[in-house]
Motif scaffolding. Structure first.
Motif, PDB file in Angstrom:
ATOM      1  N   VAL A  42       0.820  -1.201   0.000  1.00  0.00           N
ATOM      2  CA  VAL A  42       0.000   0.000   0.000  1.00  0.00           C
ATOM      3  C   VAL A  42       0.858   1.258   0.000  1.00  0.00           C
ATOM      4  N   SER A  43       1.891   1.280   0.836  1.00  0.00           N
ATOM      5  CA  SER A  43       2.667   2.501   1.025  1.00  0.00           C
ATOM      6  C   SER A  43       3.770   2.677  -0.017  1.00  0.00           C
ATOM      7  N   ASN A  44       4.089   1.629  -0.769  1.00  0.00           N
ATOM      8  CA  ASN A  44       5.141   1.739  -1.779  1.00  0.00           C
ATOM      9  C   ASN A  44       4.539   2.057  -3.145  1.00  0.00           C
ATOM     10  N   LEU A  45       5.334   2.743  -3.964  1.00  0.00           N
ATOM     11  CA  LEU A  45       4.939   2.988  -5.344  1.00  0.00           C
ATOM     12  C   LEU A  45       5.505   1.864  -6.206  1.00  0.00           C
ATOM     13  N   THR A  46       4.768   0.789  -6.316  1.00  0.00           N
ATOM     14  CA  THR A  46       5.209  -0.394  -7.057  1.00  0.00           C
ATOM     15  C   THR A  46       4.371  -0.539  -8.310  1.00  0.00           C
ATOM     16  N   SER A  47       5.023  -0.651  -9.467  1.00  0.00           N
ATOM     17  CA  SER A  47       4.269  -0.832 -10.702  1.00  0.00           C
ATOM     18  C   SER A  47       3.734  -2.262 -10.772  1.00  0.00           C
ATOM     19  N   TYR A  48       2.722  -2.453 -11.610  1.00  0.00           N
ATOM     20  CA  TYR A  48       2.132  -3.787 -11.729  1.00  0.00           C
ATOM     21  C   TYR A  48       3.150  -4.801 -12.238  1.00  0.00           C
ATOM     22  N   GLN A  49       3.962  -4.402 -13.207  1.00  0.00           N
ATOM     23  CA  GLN A  49       4.953  -5.335 -13.758  1.00  0.00           C
ATOM     24  C   GLN A  49       6.013  -5.690 -12.723  1.00  0.00           C
ATOM     25  N   GLU A  50       6.340  -4.777 -11.834  1.00  0.00           N
ATOM     26  CA  GLU A  50       7.267  -5.088 -10.742  1.00  0.00           C
ATOM     27  C   GLU A  50       6.649  -6.104  -9.794  1.00  0.00           C
ATOM     28  N   LEU A  51       5.342  -5.975  -9.563  1.00  0.00           N
ATOM     29  CA  LEU A  51       4.627  -6.936  -8.724  1.00  0.00           C
ATOM     30  C   LEU A  51       4.595  -8.311  -9.390  1.00  0.00           C
ATOM     31  N   VAL A  52       4.389  -8.335 -10.693  1.00  0.00           N
ATOM     32  CA  VAL A  52       4.382  -9.594 -11.445  1.00  0.00           C
ATOM     33  C   VAL A  52       5.733 -10.294 -11.333  1.00  0.00           C
ATOM     34  N   ALA A  53       6.816  -9.530 -11.512  1.00  0.00           N
ATOM     35  CA  ALA A  53       8.157 -10.106 -11.419  1.00  0.00           C
ATOM     36  C   ALA A  53       8.459 -10.592 -10.002  1.00  0.00           C
ATOM     37  N   GLN A  54       8.028  -9.820  -9.008  1.00  0.00           N
ATOM     38  CA  GLN A  54       8.297 -10.170  -7.616  1.00  0.00           C
ATOM     39  C   GLN A  54       7.617 -11.476  -7.219  1.00  0.00           C
ATOM     40  N   HIS A  55       6.374 -11.670  -7.656  1.00  0.00           N
ATOM     41  CA  HIS A  55       5.608 -12.858  -7.267  1.00  0.00           C
ATOM     42  C   HIS A  55       5.648 -13.960  -8.334  1.00  0.00           C
ATOM     43  N   LYS A  56       6.357 -13.699  -9.446  1.00  0.00           N
ATOM     44  CA  LYS A  56       6.451 -14.674 -10.537  1.00  0.00           C
ATOM     45  C   LYS A  56       5.053 -15.105 -10.999  1.00  0.00           C
ATOM     46  N   LEU A  57       4.232 -14.115 -11.296  1.00  0.00           N
ATOM     47  CA  LEU A  57       2.853 -14.379 -11.685  1.00  0.00           C
ATOM     48  C   LEU A  57       2.733 -14.742 -13.153  1.00  0.00           C
ATOM     49  N   GLN A  58       1.730 -15.540 -13.459  1.00  0.00           N
ATOM     50  CA  GLN A  58       1.342 -15.759 -14.844  1.00  0.00           C
ATOM     51  C   GLN A  58       0.312 -14.681 -15.170  1.00  0.00           C
ATOM     52  N   SER A  59       0.750 -13.648 -15.856  1.00  0.00           N
ATOM     53  CA  SER A  59      -0.104 -12.480 -16.040  1.00  0.00           C
ATOM     54  C   SER A  59       0.000 -11.933 -17.453  1.00  0.00           C
ATOM     55  N   LYS A  60      -1.087 -11.340 -17.899  1.00  0.00           N
ATOM     56  CA  LYS A  60      -1.134 -10.688 -19.203  1.00  0.00           C
ATOM     57  C   LYS A  60      -1.896  -9.384 -19.066  1.00  0.00           C
ATOM     58  N   THR A  61      -1.431  -8.356 -19.762  1.00  0.00           N
ATOM     59  CA  THR A  61      -2.110  -7.058 -19.759  1.00  0.00           C
ATOM     60  C   THR A  61      -2.776  -6.823 -21.111  1.00  0.00           C
ATOM     61  N   ASN A  62      -4.068  -6.532 -21.100  1.00  0.00           N
ATOM     62  CA  ASN A  62      -4.809  -6.201 -22.310  1.00  0.00           C
ATOM     63  C   ASN A  62      -5.179  -4.719 -22.277  1.00  0.00           C
ATOM     64  N   VAL A  63      -4.753  -3.989 -23.298  1.00  0.00           N
ATOM     65  CA  VAL A  63      -5.123  -2.576 -23.403  1.00  0.00           C
ATOM     66  C   VAL A  63      -6.509  -2.488 -24.036  1.00  0.00           C
ATOM     67  N   ILE A  64      -7.475  -2.039 -23.257  1.00  0.00           N
ATOM     68  CA  ILE A  64      -8.859  -1.956 -23.728  1.00  0.00           C
ATOM     69  C   ILE A  64      -9.064  -0.716 -24.584  1.00  0.00           C
ATOM     70  N   SER A  65      -8.493   0.412 -24.154  1.00  0.00           N
ATOM     71  CA  SER A  65      -8.626   1.651 -24.920  1.00  0.00           C
ATOM     72  C   SER A  65      -7.483   2.593 -24.582  1.00  0.00           C
ATOM     73  N   LEU A  66      -7.160   3.471 -25.524  1.00  0.00           N
ATOM     74  CA  LEU A  66      -6.135   4.502 -25.351  1.00  0.00           C
ATOM     75  C   LEU A  66      -6.615   5.747 -26.099  1.00  0.00           C
ATOM     76  N   ASP A  67      -6.843   6.835 -25.358  1.00  0.00           N
ATOM     77  CA  ASP A  67      -7.391   8.052 -25.955  1.00  0.00           C
ATOM     78  C   ASP A  67      -6.686   9.290 -25.426  1.00  0.00           C
ATOM     79  N   LYS A  68      -6.750  10.363 -26.222  1.00  0.00           N
ATOM     80  CA  LYS A  68      -6.358  11.693 -25.761  1.00  0.00           C
ATOM     81  C   LYS A  68      -7.640  12.474 -25.496  1.00  0.00           C
ATOM     82  N   ILE A  69      -7.751  13.006 -24.284  1.00  0.00           N
ATOM     83  CA  ILE A  69      -8.966  13.739 -23.928  1.00  0.00           C
ATOM     84  C   ILE A  69      -8.594  15.052 -23.243  1.00  0.00           C
ATOM     85  N   THR A  70      -9.541  15.971 -23.219  1.00  0.00           N
ATOM     86  CA  THR A  70      -9.358  17.240 -22.514  1.00  0.00           C
ATOM     87  C   THR A  70     -10.098  17.173 -21.182  1.00  0.00           C
TER      88      THR A  70
END
Length: 261
Positions: A42-70
Motif C-alpha cells: 500500500v505505502s510503496n509505489l510499485t508498478s504492476y509489472q514489478e509486482l508480477v516479477a516479484q511474485h512470478k505471476l502468470q499475467s497478461k495485460t490487455n489494453v482496452i482503450s487509449l485516448d487523448k482527452i481534454t
C-alpha cells in the motif's frame, strides 16, 4: 436421462464458476482457480509489472482503450488535473492465472508524457517514463475504498457473484512536485491482500522555533543545498500529510530566513 451423480457434478461446477473458483476452458473442461492471495503493497509505489516479477505471476495485460482527452470540470475534480489540460486515458485489464483480476484506468499529463502507445501500455508505463523519458517518480497520495461493482467491472473483470471491488485511487507526483498521473485500480476482492508496515510515532513539536533550529543545523556549506531542503520538507510533510497547509508555509518561510538572512 442424465445420471444423478452427473447432475450434481454439473451443478457443483456451475457454483464454483459463479464464485470465481473455477473457470471453463475451451476443449479442456473446467479448471480450478488458485485461491492464494497476493500481497499488494500500500505505502510503496510499485508498478504492476514489478509486482508480477516479484511474485512470478502468470499475467497478461490487455489494453482496452487509449485516448487523448481534454479534462473537463467533473474530471478535474476527480483527478486534480486543471481544466482544459490534455491527458492520455488508458484502460487496461490485468489477467492473473487466466482470471481478469484488475482493471486499471490511468490519466497521464500529455505535457509530461508526449507519446504513449498500446505497446507501452501492455509492457510497463513506469518503465517507459523512468527509462526513456527520464522522469523522476517520487510519491503518491492514495485512497482505498470498497466500491459497488460497476457495469464496466462486470464486463472487464471475472466478478462472479461478487457485489464489490477494492478501488485504489492514486494521484502520483514527480520529485519536483508536478502531478503527472491519476489512476484508479479496481481489484477483485479475493485475489489481493493489501499490506503495509506500520510504526508508532512519537508526538513532534514542530513550531516555528523548532523548524528554524533544525534548518540552522543544516546550514554548513557541505549540506546547504536544495536536496537537503527537499528532504526536510518531505520529512515534515510525511508527518503532517493531509494536515493544515500553514505547516508547509511556515517551513518555507523559515527556510528562506535561515538560509538567506
Amino acid at each position: 436421462m442424465v445420471a444423478p451423480s452427473l447432475r450434481k457434478f454439473s451443478t457443483s461446477t456451475k457454483r464454483l464458476r459463479a464464485r470465481g473458483w473455477s473457470k471453463k476452458c475451451g476443449g479442456q473442461g473446467s479448471k480450478v482457480v488458485k485461491q492464494e492471495q497476493l500481497d499488494f503493497p500500500v505505502s510503496n509505489l510499485t508498478s504492476y509489472q514489478e509486482l508480477v516479477a516479484q511474485h512470478k505471476l502468470q499475467s497478461k495485460t490487455n489494453v482496452i482503450s487509449l485516448d487523448k482527452i481534454t479534462v473537463d470540470k467533473k474530471l478535474s475534480k476527480t483527478t486534480s488535473f486543471p481544466e482544459y489540460r490534455l491527458v492520455w486515458r488508458i484502460v487496461r485489464q490485468r489477467v492473473v492465472d487466466n482470471i481478469a483480476s484488475v482493471l486499471d484506468i490511468d490519466y497521464l499529463d500529455k505535457s509530461l508524457v508526449p507519446d504513449l502507445t498500446r505497446e507501452i501500455g501492455e509492457h510497463s508505463i513506469y518503465a517507459y517514463l523512468e527509462e526513456t523519458l527520464k522522469l523522476n517518480i517520487a510519491y503518491a497520495r492514495k485512497e482505498i475504498t470498497i466500491d459497488h461493482v460497476s457495469d464496466q467491472d462486470q464486463i472487464l473483470l471475472d466478478i462472479g457473484r461478487d457485489q464489490h471491488v477494492v478501488s485504489i485511487k492514486s494521484q502520483v507526483y514527480l520529485a519536483d512536485g508536478r502531478q503527472f498521473q491519476y489512476t484508479e485500480s479496481r481489484h477483485k476482492l479475493d485475489k489481493f491482500r493489501f499490506v503495509d508496515f506500520a510504526t508508532r510515532q512519537k508526538e513532534w513539536n514542530l513550531d516555528s522555533a523548532n523548524i528554524k533550529n533544525l534548518l540552522c543545523q543544516l546550514k554548513s556549506s557541505e549540506q546547504r543545498s536544495f536536496p537537503v531542503l527537499w528532504f526536510v520538507f518531505s520529512f515534515i510533510r510525511c508527518l503532517y500529510l493531509g494536515d493544515d497547509m500553514k505547516i508547509y508555509e511556515m517551513l518555507i518561510r523559515e527556510s528562506i530566513s535561515c538560509f538567506y538572512c
